[in-house]
Design an enzyme around this catalytic site. Structure first.
Site, PDB file in Angstrom:
ATOM      1  N   SER A  24       0.837  -1.208   0.000  1.00 35.73           N
ATOM      2  CA  SER A  24       0.000   0.000   0.000  1.00 35.73           C
ATOM      3  C   SER A  24       0.869   1.254   0.000  1.00 35.73           C
ATOM      4  O   SER A  24       0.370   2.363   0.167  1.00 35.73           O
ATOM      5  CB  SER A  24      -0.913   0.004   1.229  1.00 35.73           C
ATOM      6  OG  SER A  24      -0.135  -0.095   2.405  1.00 35.73           O
ATOM      7  N   ASN A 111      -1.786  -2.023  13.375  1.00 32.48           N
ATOM      8  CA  ASN A 111      -3.238  -1.774  13.399  1.00 32.48           C
ATOM      9  C   ASN A 111      -3.597  -0.491  14.156  1.00 32.48           C
ATOM     10  O   ASN A 111      -4.442   0.283  13.707  1.00 32.48           O
ATOM     11  CB  ASN A 111      -3.978  -2.972  14.013  1.00 32.48           C
ATOM     12  CG  ASN A 111      -3.747  -4.241  13.217  1.00 32.48           C
ATOM     13  OD1 ASN A 111      -3.180  -4.182  12.114  1.00 32.48           O
ATOM     14  ND2 ASN A 111      -4.161  -5.373  13.755  1.00 32.48           N
ATOM     15  N   THR A 156     -39.365  27.229  -9.210  1.00 30.14           N
ATOM     16  CA  THR A 156     -39.687  25.904  -8.672  1.00 30.14           C
ATOM     17  C   THR A 156     -39.967  25.061  -9.909  1.00 30.14           C
ATOM     18  O   THR A 156     -40.505  25.571 -10.904  1.00 30.14           O
ATOM     19  CB  THR A 156     -40.927  25.902  -7.748  1.00 30.14           C
ATOM     20  OG1 THR A 156     -42.052  26.308  -8.512  1.00 30.14           O
ATOM     21  CG2 THR A 156     -40.751  26.849  -6.563  1.00 30.14           C
ATOM     22  N   HIS A 157     -39.571  23.808  -9.890  1.00 26.21           N
ATOM     23  CA  HIS A 157     -39.691  22.927 -11.064  1.00 26.21           C
ATOM     24  C   HIS A 157     -38.962  23.504 -12.273  1.00 26.21           C
ATOM     25  O   HIS A 157     -39.319  23.225 -13.414  1.00 26.21           O
ATOM     26  CB  HIS A 157     -41.152  22.666 -11.443  1.00 26.21           C
ATOM     27  CG  HIS A 157     -42.037  22.337 -10.287  1.00 26.21           C
ATOM     28  ND1 HIS A 157     -42.308  21.047  -9.896  1.00 26.21           N
ATOM     29  CD2 HIS A 157     -42.694  23.132  -9.402  1.00 26.21           C
ATOM     30  CE1 HIS A 157     -43.095  21.062  -8.836  1.00 26.21           C
ATOM     31  NE2 HIS A 157     -43.345  22.326  -8.510  1.00 26.21           N
ATOM     32  N   SER A 278     -13.823  25.660 -27.826  1.00 27.87           N
ATOM     33  CA  SER A 278     -13.986  24.401 -28.549  1.00 27.87           C
ATOM     34  C   SER A 278     -12.930  24.333 -29.638  1.00 27.87           C
ATOM     35  O   SER A 278     -12.553  25.356 -30.221  1.00 27.87           O
ATOM     36  CB  SER A 278     -15.384  24.361 -29.172  1.00 27.87           C
ATOM     37  OG  SER A 278     -15.398  23.514 -30.294  1.00 27.87           O
ATOM     38  N   LYS A 284     -17.487  29.111 -29.354  1.00 26.76           N
ATOM     39  CA  LYS A 284     -17.824  28.516 -28.056  1.00 26.76           C
ATOM     40  C   LYS A 284     -17.024  29.062 -26.876  1.00 26.76           C
ATOM     41  O   LYS A 284     -15.824  29.281 -26.980  1.00 26.76           O
ATOM     42  CB  LYS A 284     -17.613  26.990 -28.098  1.00 26.76           C
ATOM     43  CG  LYS A 284     -18.600  26.235 -28.927  1.00 26.76           C
ATOM     44  CD  LYS A 284     -20.044  26.332 -28.443  1.00 26.76           C
ATOM     45  CE  LYS A 284     -20.286  25.631 -27.132  1.00 26.76           C
ATOM     46  NZ  LYS A 284     -20.179  24.181 -27.235  1.00 26.76           N
ATOM     47  N   ASN A 286     -17.068  27.636 -23.045  1.00 30.63           N
ATOM     48  CA  ASN A 286     -17.720  26.593 -22.244  1.00 30.63           C
ATOM     49  C   ASN A 286     -17.492  26.775 -20.742  1.00 30.63           C
ATOM     50  O   ASN A 286     -16.397  27.126 -20.319  1.00 30.63           O
ATOM     51  CB  ASN A 286     -17.200  25.214 -22.668  1.00 30.63           C
ATOM     52  CG  ASN A 286     -17.537  24.921 -24.122  1.00 30.63           C
ATOM     53  OD1 ASN A 286     -18.581  25.324 -24.618  1.00 30.63           O
ATOM     54  ND2 ASN A 286     -16.636  24.225 -24.804  1.00 30.63           N
ATOM     55  N   GLU A 291     -18.974  22.615 -14.849  1.00 31.74           N
ATOM     56  CA  GLU A 291     -19.226  21.274 -15.396  1.00 31.74           C
ATOM     57  C   GLU A 291     -18.351  20.221 -14.716  1.00 31.74           C
ATOM     58  O   GLU A 291     -18.809  19.128 -14.375  1.00 31.74           O
ATOM     59  CB  GLU A 291     -18.932  21.247 -16.896  1.00 31.74           C
ATOM     60  CG  GLU A 291     -19.949  21.985 -17.732  1.00 31.74           C
ATOM     61  CD  GLU A 291     -19.542  21.974 -19.197  1.00 31.74           C
ATOM     62  OE1 GLU A 291     -20.168  21.241 -19.964  1.00 31.74           O
ATOM     63  OE2 GLU A 291     -18.586  22.683 -19.581  1.00 31.74           O
ATOM     64  N   TYR A 318      -9.343  -5.587  13.360  1.00 37.45           N
ATOM     65  CA  TYR A 318      -8.739  -5.165  12.091  1.00 37.45           C
ATOM     66  C   TYR A 318      -8.877  -6.252  11.029  1.00 37.45           C
ATOM     67  O   TYR A 318      -8.755  -7.446  11.321  1.00 37.45           O
ATOM     68  CB  TYR A 318      -7.249  -4.825  12.300  1.00 37.45           C
ATOM     69  CG  TYR A 318      -6.575  -4.403  10.995  1.00 37.45           C
ATOM     70  CD1 TYR A 318      -6.666  -3.096  10.533  1.00 37.45           C
ATOM     71  CD2 TYR A 318      -5.894  -5.332  10.210  1.00 37.45           C
ATOM     72  CE1 TYR A 318      -6.087  -2.716   9.337  1.00 37.45           C
ATOM     73  CE2 TYR A 318      -5.301  -4.959   9.004  1.00 37.45           C
ATOM     74  CZ  TYR A 318      -5.405  -3.652   8.572  1.00 37.45           C
ATOM     75  OH  TYR A 318      -4.838  -3.285   7.380  1.00 37.45           O
ATOM     76  N   GLN A 323      -7.173  -1.680   4.603  1.00 32.43           N
ATOM     77  CA  GLN A 323      -6.073  -1.004   3.911  1.00 32.43           C
ATOM     78  C   GLN A 323      -6.604  -0.249   2.680  1.00 32.43           C
ATOM     79  O   GLN A 323      -6.025   0.741   2.241  1.00 32.43           O
ATOM     80  CB  GLN A 323      -5.034  -2.041   3.473  1.00 32.43           C
ATOM     81  CG  GLN A 323      -3.880  -1.471   2.687  1.00 32.43           C
ATOM     82  CD  GLN A 323      -2.759  -2.499   2.530  1.00 32.43           C
ATOM     83  OE1 GLN A 323      -2.173  -2.919   3.495  1.00 32.43           O
ATOM     84  NE2 GLN A 323      -2.509  -2.921   1.301  1.00 32.43           N
TER      85      GLN A 323
HETATM   86  N1  ARG Z   1      -1.064  -1.090   5.611  1.00 33.75           N
HETATM   87  C1  ARG Z   1      -2.031  -1.499   6.589  1.00 33.75           C
HETATM   88  C2  ARG Z   1      -3.305  -0.686   6.442  1.00 33.75           C
HETATM   89  O1  ARG Z   1      -3.271   0.276   5.796  1.00 33.75           O
HETATM   90  C3  ARG Z   1      -1.496  -1.281   7.960  1.00 33.75           C
HETATM   91  C4  ARG Z   1      -1.955  -2.316   8.943  1.00 33.75           C
HETATM   92  C5  ARG Z   1      -1.529  -3.653   8.505  1.00 33.75           C
HETATM   93  N2  ARG Z   1      -1.740  -4.597   9.519  1.00 33.75           N
HETATM   94  C6  ARG Z   1      -1.523  -5.879   9.282  1.00 33.75           C
HETATM   95  N3  ARG Z   1      -1.693  -6.664  10.257  1.00 33.75           N
HETATM   96  N4  ARG Z   1      -1.188  -6.315   8.093  1.00 33.75           N
HETATM   97  O2  ARG Z   1      -4.347  -1.015   6.943  1.00 33.75           O
END
Ligand code: ARG
Length: 467
Positions: A24, A111, A156-157, A278, A284, A286, A291, A318, A323
């Site tokens: 991650s 965790n 309204t509407h 455009s 144009k 825009n 948007e 957890y 993650q």
């Molecule tokens: N990268 C993990 C998360 O974002 C951190 C906790 C991971 N804990 C574990 N026991 N693998 O949640």
């Protein structure tokens, strides 16, 4: 040190594809500052409990500051093997403090570590968003004040209904944004809870002074239940819900600006610097900003659903699923901040085409209710007056005239109590001025609403400056 902090019980190295799949770091690297703040506070708490010496805590903190600086300068290389920001920081710490780095994770789990990182991150971002909403609210009030007496049709509407002041319309968005700021402030209160000490799920065996850690990290409360502390993402869901509602408000404003800047309405001109052209149609211009803000609303609401679905049915405590919370969360933060920023820049430059809005306010029988109210004043029951004015509207439609363009004789066919003063009652200014009820569109009210808003904004600014 073994290759990974957790690989002691494993008989073969992790498959590379698994490393890539489970990492991650690409996203949680953004949390590095908070992760290091959390670790430094944890070191102090360990020392306070006598688990490590004061000197060790000091060396660890200095080492962590070096890692912080390396990451800040972009010198630390991130890799999938080390999964996440927690392991990267700890691994790098070993380079600076050697074996001592192995003491850092005492009484802690990733965790509770990720929980504290995310709470620190979201607290800072929520404060930044509240400040941005403050700027946007200020821009709305300024635009309202600059166009205080400009009249326009109220709808309204999406059908012309009754004339209102443009400033009243803008102040409606001010109210929405004020509630949004309130929702973020409420969410901030519940995310302000320090989870460290919960460790993996059951709480640490070390006698950590959690209140002390909370104080170091600027949390006002500590979590009550270790299992809840490591598995609670309510604070994120609340934030995402508040962000979604805020984006819904911006999308409604966007839709109006898209409509109002069209040739069909011509109520406003958006600044050239905030529009694009455009590649094929030279004429144009825009309304890209409204948007795109309207379009990006889907990212935020979609990510709220993503987070809700992520948490649905997860058993305590957890789970690795969690993650996955960072991608939607950070996308919500980034999107909302970008939208608030661009809108705050654009609002002061919106030009209201007063003549066009005034002309539009004078057409489409928007004074029909006022004619009915006029008849009520002369003694007629409202339902009867409604029917009577309905007939007058049908007649006027036939002659292709507005109600106030009918002669007194024509109007008197519908009720003889109608006198010359009816034209005053049917004029746009008078209609607006008469809506003096608290919260109504009368100019005197809107002026007061603007004054109240300015007072509230000044108080918020004072409070912010004070803390
Ligand atoms: N990268 C993990 C998360 O974002 C951190 C906790 C991971 N804990 C574990 N026991 N693998 O949640």
């Amino acid at each position: 040190m073994s290759q990974k902090p957790w690989d002691g019980r494993f008989s073969e190295p992790t498959d590379k594809a698994v490393e890539a799949f489970t990492a991650s770091i690409d996203i949680d690297r953004r949390l590095y500052n908070y992760d290091i703040d959390g670790s430094i506070a944890h070191c102090s708490t360990l020392a306070r409990a006598g688990v490590i010496s004061r000197q060790e805590a000091q060396l660890l903190a200095e080492g962590l500051e070096k890692v912080r600086e390396e990451i800040r300068r972009g010198e630390l290389e991130f890799c999938d093997r080390l999964e996440d920001i927690h392991m990267h920081v700890e691994d790098r710490l070993a380079v600076h403090v050697g074996d001592l780095s192995r003491k850092l994770h005492t009484g802690r789990s990733r965790n509770d570590q990720i929980a504290v990182d995310e709470r620190l991150y979201l607290k800072a971002e929520t404060r930044a968003i509240i400040a941005q909403i403050f700027d946007f609210r200020t821009a709305l009030v300024d635009l309202a004040e600059a166009n205080l007496n400009v009249v326009m049709p109220g709808y309204t509407h999406l059908q012309r209904a009754q004339p209102v002041l443009f400033s009243h319309h803008m102040m409606a968005y001010y109210e929405m944004m004020t509630r949004d700021a309130g929702r973020f402030a409420d969410a901030l209160d519940r995310m302000d809870v320090m989870p460290l000490g919960s460790a993996a799920l059951a709480g640490t065996t070390y006698n950590l002074d959690r209140e002390y850690t909370a104080g170091l990290l600027g949390f006002s409360k500590i979590s009550e239940n270790s299992m809840d502390a490591v598995s609670d993402r309510d604070f994120m869901l609340e934030f995402a819900a508040a962000a979604s509602i805020c984006m819904i408000h911006l999308s409604r404003l966007s839709e109006e600006l898209v409509l109002w800047s069209s040739a069909e309405f011509r109520f406003v001109d958006l600044p050239d610097a905030f529009c694009t052209g455009s590649s094929i149609m030279p004429q144009k211009k825009n309304p890209d900003i409204p948007e795109l803000v309207r379009g990006r609303t889907g990212r935020v609401t979609g990510n709220l659903v993503n987070l809700l679905t992520l948490m649905k049915s997860l058993p305590l405590a957890y789970n690795r699923d969690m993650q996955e919370d960072k991608v939607p969360l950070m996308e919500i933060v980034d999107t909302l901040k970008a939208c608030l920023d661009i809108y705050t820049r654009m609002m002061p430059r919106i030009i209201v085409n007063e003549d066009v809005t005034e002309q539009a306010a004078n057409t489409g029988f928007q004074n029909a209710t006022d004619l009915a109210d006029y008849l009520v004043e002369k003694g007629m029951a409202f339902r009867k007056a409604h029917a009577c004015v309905g007939k007058a509207v049908a007649y006027a439609l036939d002659c292709k005239k507005e109600l106030h363009e009918l002669s007194l004789e024509e109007l008197r066919q519908f009720d003889e109590t109608i006198k010359e003063d009816v034209y005053h009652a049917l004029s746009v200014r008078e209609m607006i001025d008469r809506r003096k009820v608290y919260g109504g569109t009368a100019g005197s009210n809107v002026r007061k609403a603007i004054a109240r808003a300015k007072h509230d904004l000044a108080a918020f600014h004072g409070a912010e400056g004070g803390c």
